[in-house]
Design a protein around this motif. Structure first.
Motif, short mmCIF file in Angstrom:
data_model
loop_
_atom_site.label_atom_id
_atom_site.label_comp_id
_atom_site.label_asym_id
_atom_site.label_seq_id
_atom_site.Cartn_x
_atom_site.Cartn_y
_atom_site.Cartn_z
N HIS A 465 39.26 45.21 47.10
CA HIS A 465 40.53 44.48 47.04
C HIS A 465 41.71 45.42 47.27
O HIS A 465 42.68 45.05 47.95
N VAL A 466 41.64 46.63 46.74
CA VAL A 466 42.71 47.60 46.96
C VAL A 466 42.75 47.99 48.44
O VAL A 466 43.83 48.03 49.06
N ALA A 467 41.59 48.27 49.02
CA ALA A 467 41.55 48.67 50.43
C ALA A 467 42.05 47.55 51.34
O ALA A 467 42.84 47.80 52.27
N ARG A 468 41.63 46.32 51.06
CA ARG A 468 41.99 45.18 51.92
C ARG A 468 43.49 44.91 51.89
O ARG A 468 44.09 44.51 52.89
N HIS A 469 44.14 45.15 50.74
CA HIS A 469 45.56 44.82 50.58
C HIS A 469 46.44 46.06 50.50
O HIS A 469 47.60 45.96 50.08
N TYR A 470 45.91 47.20 50.90
CA TYR A 470 46.63 48.47 50.69
C TYR A 470 48.00 48.47 51.36
O TYR A 470 48.96 49.04 50.83
N ASP A 471 48.12 47.85 52.52
CA ASP A 471 49.40 47.86 53.24
C ASP A 471 50.40 46.85 52.68
O ASP A 471 51.57 46.86 53.08
N ASP A 472 49.95 45.98 51.79
CA ASP A 472 50.85 45.00 51.16
C ASP A 472 50.37 44.74 49.74
O ASP A 472 50.03 43.61 49.37
N LYS A 613 44.54 55.26 51.59
CA LYS A 613 43.79 54.06 51.97
C LYS A 613 42.35 54.40 52.34
O LYS A 613 41.42 53.65 52.01
N ALA A 614 42.16 55.55 53.00
CA ALA A 614 40.81 55.93 53.42
C ALA A 614 39.88 56.10 52.22
O ALA A 614 38.67 55.83 52.32
N PHE A 615 40.42 56.56 51.09
CA PHE A 615 39.58 56.71 49.90
C PHE A 615 39.01 55.36 49.48
O PHE A 615 37.81 55.23 49.20
N TRP A 616 39.87 54.34 49.40
CA TRP A 616 39.42 53.03 48.94
C TRP A 616 38.43 52.41 49.93
O TRP A 616 37.46 51.77 49.51
N GLN A 617 38.68 52.59 51.22
CA GLN A 617 37.76 52.05 52.22
C GLN A 617 36.38 52.69 52.11
O GLN A 617 35.35 52.01 52.15
N LEU A 623 29.47 52.50 48.14
CA LEU A 623 28.82 52.06 46.91
C LEU A 623 27.93 50.84 47.12
O LEU A 623 27.00 50.61 46.33
N CYS A 624 28.17 50.05 48.16
CA CYS A 624 27.31 48.88 48.37
C CYS A 624 26.42 49.02 49.60
O CYS A 624 25.84 48.03 50.07
#
Length: 719
Positions: A465-472, A613-617, A623-624
């Motif tokens: 969720h953080v990665a998907r919405h990182y830009d907003d 952002k790269a960390f969250w992606q 992990l999955c």
């Protein structure tokens, strides 16, 4: 509950508590009397000894028709032999306490009456108004039922107060032998015996003596340091639970307890309500001071110098308490003004909150039903600020084409029809009714079809969720489980949602929401280590892989050395997760960490942006990904024996339960890369949190009484 049954109910509960030996170092099946409770002088109440006749005590605890020859528990036998203990606990709760009903009243059972008993003892007559003339005058002039109503009164408290304040009621309350002396000073030095007893029955064997006159110094210490000690909380809760009797016992401390309540609730109530409550308390306190004849000037420096021993207010306790009251009025008024300005700014410039809720098809229906009933129905409207993101982690809500490795699809839900909004690229299946009811409490709701090669429960969805919405990113993200009401004290849960809905939630970077942590806390008030309660570093080995060492090259850095639950391969789960997240193995003690259980939290935009952002992606993808769990070299399968939650139990869950367990205490590590240490302070200890995020109604032991053992009851060292 009828009054005639109330006393019996209290005694049965009391007898049950006595049978618990929570202070014993070792578990034992034999019932054990908590002897530490008997230390110190007895309370000294005097009254009709027939209230505590051994036969009556036995009858009340075991039921009518019971004879002394019948078998009784150790606790019940001790009640017979030590009936003074029951007397002291009941009498210390005052005349409106839960022990009294029918012929058993505070006046009869706890006081000596030189005039002899009246013809008939009537509980409702004794408790109907205020024996204190000053409090009666103050309450009748201001007409504030929320401050003056007794728990012993009927439900129509305002009508009852009008009758008490009538000319006939005032005359009856101020005359005759039933009028007690004003306990302005005397009651403040009495121990809160009932609270002490309950604390010890809950397992807090070294709790200090609790007296109302200590509260002023404890609050002064909190004002200076931001450190809330358990002593302060227990005294406050003890006074607030007494209603009218708290005022009659120690009015200054009771006023301070009320002010702490207003400060705690200020982040979850509209500022206008906070100011109104503050105004009422200010007028109430002014009238009380005049009525009791206390007009000495308050020294603004009183209370200083008690930081090392904050409960030692000594003979100057009254001025210390009055100083804390005055400072509380100033402090709360300032906070209300700041919160109102914050809410106005957020309303003008925009304020968004995402609630992230992983749901597994209809398996969570029961939890969602309960979530709506005990939490959402009690909150203020959430549909102006909060958006709900339902992560479909069990392939139950969308057509198959919606699921993909990139997990980029978010389908907005039409809250009226319960289907996808027009123009959506994919169709939704029929959603379970409990899920639809929950979704309709929010401004907008989205269903996220989430695909994982290795199911990770809530772990990968939260990071995705953080990665998907990182830009907003929203201002805050609230991460919940469908059964969150089991892990977060319900009153705190409601207050947090109200705070977010009112745009009053403080600018806090990260907040654990769970009710439990690993203890005991250290000298600075930080929680116990989570990882070191399971694992320690392995001794260096010369047989490791050449070059860079890695768990994916057959190396292992942590070894299990305790039998703490869960009994599975916890240290291996941490090793794998740590290297997937941070691209290196864990090192102890440098990477020591500990927080709160249950993996539910609130994180700010600032906390999410502390990592790129790269960390969250990379985090959610790695992990999955199934290949990262094919740890047996040369194979292409996943050993469920290695990743299940408990030793010897396979496939109890359809997801990597071990990873979710290891991750419970890792979220604050992820969101706070620059922290001085990842051993997190408890919420009451954390000076950056306002009182409303430190406490919940009912005290520190709400939902987990044994947690009281983990706190430190003396001032902490610097963080």
């Amino acid at each position: 509950m009828p009054l005639r049954l109330l006393r019996r109910h209290v005694l049965v509960l009391f007898g049950w508590l006595i049978r618990l030996d929570l202070c014993s170092e070792e578990d034992s099946e034999e019932a054990y009397w908590n002897a530490s409770l008997l230390k110190g002088a007895r309370y000294g109440f005097r009254g009709d000894i027939r209230c505590y006749h051994p036969h009556d005590v036995l009858m009340m605890t075991m039921g009518e028709g019971t004879t002394a020859g019948e078998s009784a528990s150790t606790g019940e036998k001790m009640l017979k032999r030590k009936s003074w203990l029951l007397r002291d606990v009941c009498c210390s709760q005052g005349r409106t306490g839960p022990c009294w009903s029918g012929p058993f009243t505070f006046q009869r059972c706890c006081t000596t009456n030189d005039h002899g008993p009246p013809g008939a003892w009537d509980f409702t007559q004794e408790s109907q108004c205020w024996p204190s003339y000053t409090i009666m005058q103050t309450c009748c002039r201001l007409r504030l039922p929320q401050l003056c109503a007794s728990v012993a009164w009927p439900r129509n408290g305002e009508e009852h107060m009008e009758r008490c304040c009538s000319e006939e009621g005032a005359k009856r309350a101020s005359g005759g032998h039933e009028l007690r002396q004003e306990p302005w000073l005397k009651g403040c030095h009495r121990r809160l015996y009932a609270e002490e007893a309950i604390l010890q029955f809950q397992g807090q064997c070294r709790a200090p003596r609790l007296r109302p006159d200590q509260l002023g110094a404890l609050v002064a210490y909190y004002h200076r340091t931001g450190d809330v000690l358990p002593n302060m909380v227990e005294i406050q809760e003890g006074l607030l639970s007494r209603k009218v009797d708290g005022l009659e016992m120690c009015a200054p401390s009771m006023m301070l307890a009320r002010l702490l309540e207003v400060e705690r609730d200020s982040i979850s109530l509209p500022p206008i309500e906070t100011r109104s409550a503050l105004t009422n308390l200010s007028i109430f306190w002014e009238r009380l001071e005049k009525g009791f004849g206390v007009h000495a000037p308050i020294n603004s420096q009183l209370g200083e110098g008690h930081e090392e021993v904050p409960v030692a207010a000594g003979s100057d306790w009254l001025n210390v308490t009055r100083s804390s009251i005055r400072n509380s009025f100033t402090r709360i008024a300032s906070q209300a003004k700041e919160l109102e300005s914050l809410a106005d700014h957020r309303e003008k410039h925009g304020f968004k909150v995402n609630v992230v809720l992983p749901v597994c098809a209809d398996k969570d229906d029961t939890h969602l039903d309960e979530l709506e009933r005990v939490v959402l129905q009690e909150t203020r409207p959430l549909n102006e600020v909060l958006d709900l993101y339902i992560y479909d982690v069990c392939f139950g809500f969308c057509e198959s084409a919606a699921y993909g490795l990139e997990n980029e699809v978010e389908l907005e839900l039409d809250l009226q029809s319960g289907t996808e909004r027009p123009g959506s690229p994919y169709a939704l299946r029929d959603l379970p009714p409990p899920l639809l009811r929950v979704a309709r409490y929010f401004r907008r709701a989205f269903v996220v079809p989430f695909f994982e090669e290795m199911a990770t429960g809530e772990v990968a969805p939260n990071l995705h969720h953080v990665a998907r919405h990182y830009d907003d990113l929203p201002d805050f993200m609230m991460i919940l489980h469908p059964d969150g009401y089991e892990h977060i004290p319900i009153l705190s849960f409601v207050a947090l949602l109200n705070s977010l809905a009112l745009r009053l939630f403080p600018d806090v970077s990260f907040l654990h929401l769970g009710r439990r942590f690993n203890g005991p806390v250290d000298a600075s008030g930080r929680v116990g280590s989570e990882i070191q309660s399971y694992c320690r570093m392995r001794a260096p080995s010369s047989k490791g892989s050449a070059g860079r060492r890695s768990v994916f090259r057959g190396d292992s850095f942590l070894e299990r050395y305790t039998m703490r639950t869960p009994s599975g391969r916890y240290c291996q789960w941490v090793e794998v997760a740590w290297e997937l997240l941070f691209d290196r193995p864990p090192r102890l003690p440098e990477d020591d960490y500990g927080g709160y259980d249950f993996a539910q939290y609130i994180a700010s935009r600032r906390a999410a942006e502390s990592r790129p952002k790269a960390f969250w992606q990379n985090a959610w993808r790695s992990l999955c990904s199934a290949s990262n769990y094919q740890l047996l070299l040369g194979t292409k399968f996943i050993s469920w024996k290695e990743i299940t939650d408990s030793e010897g139990q396979r496939r109890l869950f359809g997801f990597h339960k071990g990873l979710t367990t290891a991750f419970e205490h890792l979220y604050h590590v992820i969101f706070n890369p620059g922290a001085k240490t990842w051993r997190w302070p408890t919420r009451p200890r954390n000076p950056s949190l306002p009182l409303g995020l430190k406490l919940t109604k009912g005290g520190l032991g709400v939902g987990n009484l044994k947690q009281l053992r983990a706190y430190r009851w003396a001032p902490h060292e610097p963080l």
